[in-house]
Design an enzyme around this catalytic site. Sequence first.
Site, PDB file in Angstrom:
ATOM      1  N   GLU A 117      -4.394   3.578   6.512  1.00 53.20           N
ATOM      2  CA  GLU A 117      -4.212   3.391   5.069  1.00 53.20           C
ATOM      3  C   GLU A 117      -4.833   4.600   4.347  1.00 53.20           C
ATOM      4  OE1 GLU A 117      -5.111  -0.491   3.459  1.00 53.20           O
ATOM      5  OE2 GLU A 117      -5.908   0.407   1.626  1.00 53.20           O
TER       6      GLU A 117
ATOM      7  N   SER B 124     -10.863  -0.161   3.871  1.00 51.56           N
ATOM      8  CA  SER B 124     -10.090  -0.458   5.090  1.00 51.56           C
ATOM      9  C   SER B 124      -9.425   0.817   5.572  1.00 51.56           C
ATOM     10  CB  SER B 124      -8.996  -1.482   4.799  1.00 51.56           C
ATOM     11  OG  SER B 124      -9.572  -2.673   4.366  1.00 51.56           O
TER      12      SER B 124
ATOM     13  N   ARG C 132       0.828  -1.229   0.000  1.00 47.96           N
ATOM     14  CA  ARG C 132       0.000   0.000   0.000  1.00 47.96           C
ATOM     15  C   ARG C 132       0.858   1.272   0.000  1.00 47.96           C
ATOM     16  NH1 ARG C 132      -1.885  -3.547  -1.346  1.00 47.96           N
ATOM     17  NH2 ARG C 132      -3.551  -4.788  -0.466  1.00 47.96           N
TER      18      ARG C 132
HETATM   19  C1  LIG Z   1     -15.289   0.125  -0.503  1.00 50.63           C
HETATM   20  C2  LIG Z   1     -13.808   0.246  -0.719  1.00 50.63           C
HETATM   21  C3  LIG Z   1     -13.044  -0.887  -0.916  1.00 50.63           C
HETATM   22  C4  LIG Z   1     -11.671  -0.776  -1.129  1.00 50.63           C
HETATM   23  N1  LIG Z   1     -10.956  -1.918  -1.335  1.00 50.63           N
HETATM   24  C5  LIG Z   1      -9.619  -1.823  -1.562  1.00 50.63           C
HETATM   25  C6  LIG Z   1      -8.846  -3.001  -1.796  1.00 50.63           C
HETATM   26  O1  LIG Z   1      -9.346  -4.116  -1.824  1.00 50.63           O
HETATM   27  N2  LIG Z   1      -7.503  -2.848  -1.981  1.00 50.63           N
HETATM   28  C7  LIG Z   1      -6.896  -1.609  -1.960  1.00 50.63           C
HETATM   29  O2  LIG Z   1      -5.688  -1.539  -2.171  1.00 50.63           O
HETATM   30  N3  LIG Z   1      -7.615  -0.499  -1.745  1.00 50.63           N
HETATM   31  C8  LIG Z   1      -8.949  -0.565  -1.534  1.00 50.63           C
HETATM   32  N4  LIG Z   1      -9.665   0.565  -1.302  1.00 50.63           N
HETATM   33  C9  LIG Z   1      -8.966   1.854  -1.234  1.00 50.63           C
HETATM   34  C10 LIG Z   1      -8.845   2.596  -2.574  1.00 50.63           C
HETATM   35  O3  LIG Z   1      -9.816   2.170  -3.503  1.00 50.63           O
HETATM   36  C11 LIG Z   1      -7.463   2.437  -3.163  1.00 50.63           C
HETATM   37  O4  LIG Z   1      -6.466   2.904  -2.283  1.00 50.63           O
HETATM   38  C12 LIG Z   1      -7.316   3.187  -4.500  1.00 50.63           C
HETATM   39  O5  LIG Z   1      -6.091   2.846  -5.062  1.00 50.63           O
HETATM   40  C13 LIG Z   1      -7.393   4.696  -4.340  1.00 50.63           C
HETATM   41  O6  LIG Z   1      -7.526   5.274  -5.619  1.00 50.63           O
HETATM   42  P1  LIG Z   1      -8.319   6.649  -5.844  1.00 50.63           P
HETATM   43  O7  LIG Z   1      -8.248   6.981  -7.290  1.00 50.63           O
HETATM   44  O8  LIG Z   1      -9.671   6.586  -5.269  1.00 50.63           O
HETATM   45  O9  LIG Z   1      -7.399   7.633  -5.050  1.00 50.63           O
HETATM   46  P2  LIG Z   1      -7.828   8.878  -4.163  1.00 50.63           P
HETATM   47  O10 LIG Z   1      -8.533   8.416  -2.942  1.00 50.63           O
HETATM   48  O11 LIG Z   1      -8.526   9.896  -4.982  1.00 50.63           O
HETATM   49  O12 LIG Z   1      -6.389   9.427  -3.769  1.00 50.63           O
HETATM   50  C14 LIG Z   1      -5.495   8.682  -2.965  1.00 50.63           C
HETATM   51  C15 LIG Z   1      -4.109   9.321  -3.096  1.00 50.63           C
HETATM   52  O13 LIG Z   1      -3.644   9.097  -4.429  1.00 50.63           O
HETATM   53  C16 LIG Z   1      -3.221  10.328  -5.007  1.00 50.63           C
HETATM   54  N5  LIG Z   1      -3.486  10.254  -6.453  1.00 50.63           N
HETATM   55  C17 LIG Z   1      -4.657  10.022  -7.056  1.00 50.63           C
HETATM   56  N6  LIG Z   1      -4.503  10.029  -8.395  1.00 50.63           N
HETATM   57  C18 LIG Z   1      -3.202  10.284  -8.628  1.00 50.63           C
HETATM   58  C19 LIG Z   1      -2.410  10.434  -9.808  1.00 50.63           C
HETATM   59  N7  LIG Z   1      -2.944  10.364 -11.027  1.00 50.63           N
HETATM   60  N8  LIG Z   1      -1.084  10.697  -9.672  1.00 50.63           N
HETATM   61  C20 LIG Z   1      -0.523  10.808  -8.431  1.00 50.63           C
HETATM   62  N9  LIG Z   1      -1.213  10.695  -7.290  1.00 50.63           N
HETATM   63  C21 LIG Z   1      -2.538  10.426  -7.385  1.00 50.63           C
HETATM   64  C22 LIG Z   1      -4.068  11.397  -4.335  1.00 50.63           C
HETATM   65  O14 LIG Z   1      -3.463  12.660  -4.384  1.00 50.63           O
HETATM   66  C23 LIG Z   1      -4.156  10.850  -2.915  1.00 50.63           C
HETATM   67  O15 LIG Z   1      -3.070  11.258  -2.140  1.00 50.63           O
HETATM   68  C24 LIG Z   1     -11.050   0.487  -1.108  1.00 50.63           C
HETATM   69  C25 LIG Z   1     -11.819   1.640  -0.900  1.00 50.63           C
HETATM   70  C26 LIG Z   1     -13.193   1.528  -0.726  1.00 50.63           C
HETATM   71  C27 LIG Z   1     -14.014   2.783  -0.540  1.00 50.63           C
END
Ligand SMILES: Cc1cc2nc3c(=O)[nH]c(=O)nc-3n(C[C@H](O)[C@H](O)[C@H](O)COP(=O)(O)OP(=O)(O)OC[C@H]3O[C@@H](n4cnc5c(N)ncnc54)[C@H](O)[C@@H]3O)c2cc1C
Length: 305
Positions: free
Chosen positions: A296, A226, A176
């Site tokens: 996380e 999580s 992560r």
């Molecule tokens: C119901 C649910 C289930 C989930 N299950 C999982 C799972 O099974 N496994 C898991 O790993 N995660 C899980 N997650 C967490 C999440 O989906 C992941 O961490 C995902 O990778 C976050 O992506 P995001 O685009 O939503 O990022 P955001 O939440 O929008 O941003 C997270 C971080 O990434 C940065 N970021 C976003 N886009 C970019 C980019 N293009 N370049 C540089 N930095 C960037 C942002 O600035 C921020 O700091 C879950 C979340 C939810 C709500």
Amino acid sequence: MEKQTLLQYLKEILGEENVVENKPLKNHTYTKLGGEADFFVTPVTYEQVQQVVKLANKIDIKFTLLGNGSNLIIRDGGIRGIVMYLGKLNKVTVSDTTITAQSGSLIADVSKQALKSHLTGLEFACGIPGSVGGALFMNAGAYGGEIKDVLTNAKVVTIDGELKTVLADHLDLTYRSSNIPDNGYIVLEGEFALKEGDYDGIKAVMDDLTFKRESKQPLEYPTCGSVFKRPKGYFAGKLIQDSHLQGKQIGGAEVSRKHAGFIINKDNATASEYISLIKHVQQVVKEKYGVQLEREVRIIGEDLS
Ligand SMILES: Cc1cc2nc3c(=O)[nH]c(=O)nc-3n(C[C@H](O)[C@H](O)[C@H](O)COP(=O)(O)OP(=O)(O)OC[C@H]3O[C@@H](n4cnc5c(N)ncnc54)[C@H](O)[C@@H]3O)c2cc1C
């Protein structure tokens, strides 16, 4: 710089329709929390991303990236400066066994595209609600798979606004985590090396993972997934469950009764309530088991003044 002048500059770079002032961010996060962005911009080309970075550097204004908001809690006072949302950069292309996906595409959609193309390797991602950019940033993973296993390289914009291709091996992808935040990279696309597979076999794995997810996670409520990373030698959910914290509420936020590792926005919680509950869980688990739960989910933005 005057707000109106900055607004004008941003509109010149991005076009009128891709710049919004005082944009509420609640609906851009899975927790449905948070205040407004001063300036919300949605680039449609890589060049626009570069130009916004260069402008932000030149006038020294704060700059925040938003992916699909599934791993973010935005505080109630919102985010000052420029918030860049890359959701309009969402093209996915398949060539042989390689998929190239722009950062604003959803990793779950890329996984579905892999299925359609009879490619195996991204099944683990079928239910992760993040964008490709967010997935690389977090080295997202589930059920034994992670981005690190399939990513070959990423196209990024550097803090100076330059385009660069970085090999996956140079992104320090660990549990992560990656070095993307330390380097200040903006991910524009990721390239994934998959393998030819059997459609029915890939689909069966995805259906099984989807069933597991839907039966165990409180997906009917706004949540950030999580809240905590897995502590070495323990499971965060088990520690929280054994601390009898399930059902604990602060304001409208509640530790899920369905999955102890999740905190749900049950009833119009504020970010402040949600964050207080996270801290309470950390404190109780530390007192009972001596384990410091590391978040996380990322918390950004300002408190209400
Ligand atoms: C119901 C649910 C289930 C989930 N299950 C999982 C799972 O099974 N496994 C898991 O790993 N995660 C899980 N997650 C967490 C999440 O989906 C992941 O961490 C995902 O990778 C976050 O992506 P995001 O685009 O939503 O990022 P955001 O939440 O929008 O941003 C997270 C971080 O990434 C940065 N970021 C976003 N886009 C970019 C980019 N293009 N370049 C540089 N930095 C960037 C942002 O600035 C921020 O700091 C879950 C979340 C939810 C709500």
